[in-house]
Design an enzyme around this catalytic site. Structure first.
Site, PDB file in Angstrom:
ATOM      1  N   TYR A 269      -1.206  -0.757  10.213  1.00 47.58           N
ATOM      2  CA  TYR A 269      -1.354  -1.065   8.790  1.00 47.58           C
ATOM      3  C   TYR A 269      -0.087  -0.666   8.026  1.00 47.58           C
ATOM      4  CZ  TYR A 269      -3.915  -1.403   4.321  1.00 47.58           C
ATOM      5  OH  TYR A 269      -4.344  -1.745   3.067  1.00 47.58           O
TER       6      TYR A 269
ATOM      7  N   SER B 201       0.858  -1.189   0.000  1.00 52.32           N
ATOM      8  CA  SER B 201       0.000   0.000   0.000  1.00 52.32           C
ATOM      9  C   SER B 201       0.886   1.228   0.000  1.00 52.32           C
ATOM     10  CB  SER B 201      -0.869   0.006   1.270  1.00 52.32           C
ATOM     11  OG  SER B 201      -1.442   1.293   1.457  1.00 52.32           O
TER      12      SER B 201
END
Lengths: 247, 82
Positions: free
Chosen positions: A159, A146
């Site tokens: 995350y 990501s």
């Protein structure tokens, strides 16, 4: 497809393929001739729908349910695929979860839940996938990271750590196995229109030069390339798919 | 199913596997070192996988580190299998 095409010698496993980016990746790989294991955790109905759409298009797929944070679930997925289609020659580590919060408020379990699924399970899947790929002298691993592993996004320390970890792991394993025709790459999606990002506010969009969210299919197209024979010399790379967000 | 790990069978399979990684099969003698044969750490990982598939002997990283020659590998597998 030629007689010795890798698609004839094995199959692909896409984790988190019941919806969103994973579902689009599963369809794209199936369109390239891969038999695909459609991994899912919640949502057996949407995973079944992905399998059905692949089969209707003339492809081969099987739904594989369970929480891959549990090692025995991953092992079962690999065993099922090996029995049905042969070795997993394309692994797409896509399954991911988010438990957001500013770092002082993140609980140990919020940290562990995200790291276990996004990073540890991806490592275990790679560890399991690599030996048959080495033996086949051909393999493709694509880790779905990501942009949050590259640039800050307050509220996502866990995350971000998992996705940055995926990038580091991608590069290291790529260097370990490159001489056997096995490539390991990452894609780093930015803001992509999926269920997972539905709750993010419009503020984030202002950071995207393209001024629109990406689609799962746009990410899948990149994964499809990295999983192809044509990408044989691309390894250890991180391909951002973010409308210019990290440019 | 694992086959019987007689010293002869282990030697034959290990020599064959190592030769498949590059060196001439005639060079793969018990005394030859992995360095001489240009057998690297990834080759040894693959060899460990073959050994596990063939005889169910699991070789970990620490086991592999001590191996210098082809004979070392053969002896280790024979000892572990029996």
């Amino acid at each position: 497809m030629s007689d010795d095409a890798p698609q004839r010698r094995g199959c692909a496993l896409v984790t988190g393929a019941g919806r969103g980016i994973g579902a689009a990746v599963a369809r794209a790989l199936a369109a390239d001739g891969w038999a695909v294991g459609v991994g899912y955790h919640a949502g057996a109905d949407t995973a079944a729908e992905v399998v059905r759409s692949i089969e209707e298009a003339g492809g081969r797929a099987v739904a594989l349910g369970g929480d891959i944070a549990a090692p025995d679930v991953l092992e079962r997925h690999f065993a099922t695929l090996e029995e049905t289609y042969g070795p997993v020659l394309v692994l797409v580590n896509n399954a991911g979860v988010r438990v957001d919060g500013l770092s002082p408020q993140l609980k140990d379990e919020d940290w562990a839940r995200v790291l276990d699924t996004n990073l540890t399970a991806a490592f275990r899947a790679m560890r399991r996938a690599v030996p048959p790929m080495l033996k086949a002298r051909w393999g493709r691993i694509v880790n779905v990271a990501s942009v949050v592993g590259i640039r800050a996004n307050p509220g996502q320390a866990n995350y971000a750590a998992s996705k940055a970890g995926l990038v580091g792991m991608t590069k290291t394993v790529a260097a370990e196995v490159a001489r056997r025709g096995v490539t390991v790459n990452a894609v780093a999606p930015g803001l992509i229109a999926t269920d997972m990002t539905a709750d993010l506010d419009g503020e984030l969009l202002k950071a995207v030069p393209a001024r629109r969210p990406g689609t799962p299919e746009e990410v899948a197209a990149c994964v499809r390339f990295l999983a192809s024979d044509a990408a044989g010399y691309v390894t250890g790379s991180v391909l951002t798919v973010d409308g210019g967000m990290t440019a | 199913m694992a086959s019987t790990a007689t010293p002869e069978a282990v030697e034959r399979r290990i020599v064959e596997a190592l030769a498949s990684f590059g060196p001439d099969i005639d060079q793969v003698t018990r005394e030859a070192t992995f360095e001489e044969l240009d057998i690297d750490s990834l080759d040894l990982v693959e060899l460990a996988q073959i050994v596990e598939d063939e005889w169910g002997v699991e070789l970990k990283g620490d086991d592999m580190k001590g191996l210098k020659t082809v004979g070392d590998a053969i002896d280790l597998v024979v000892a572990r299998a029996n």
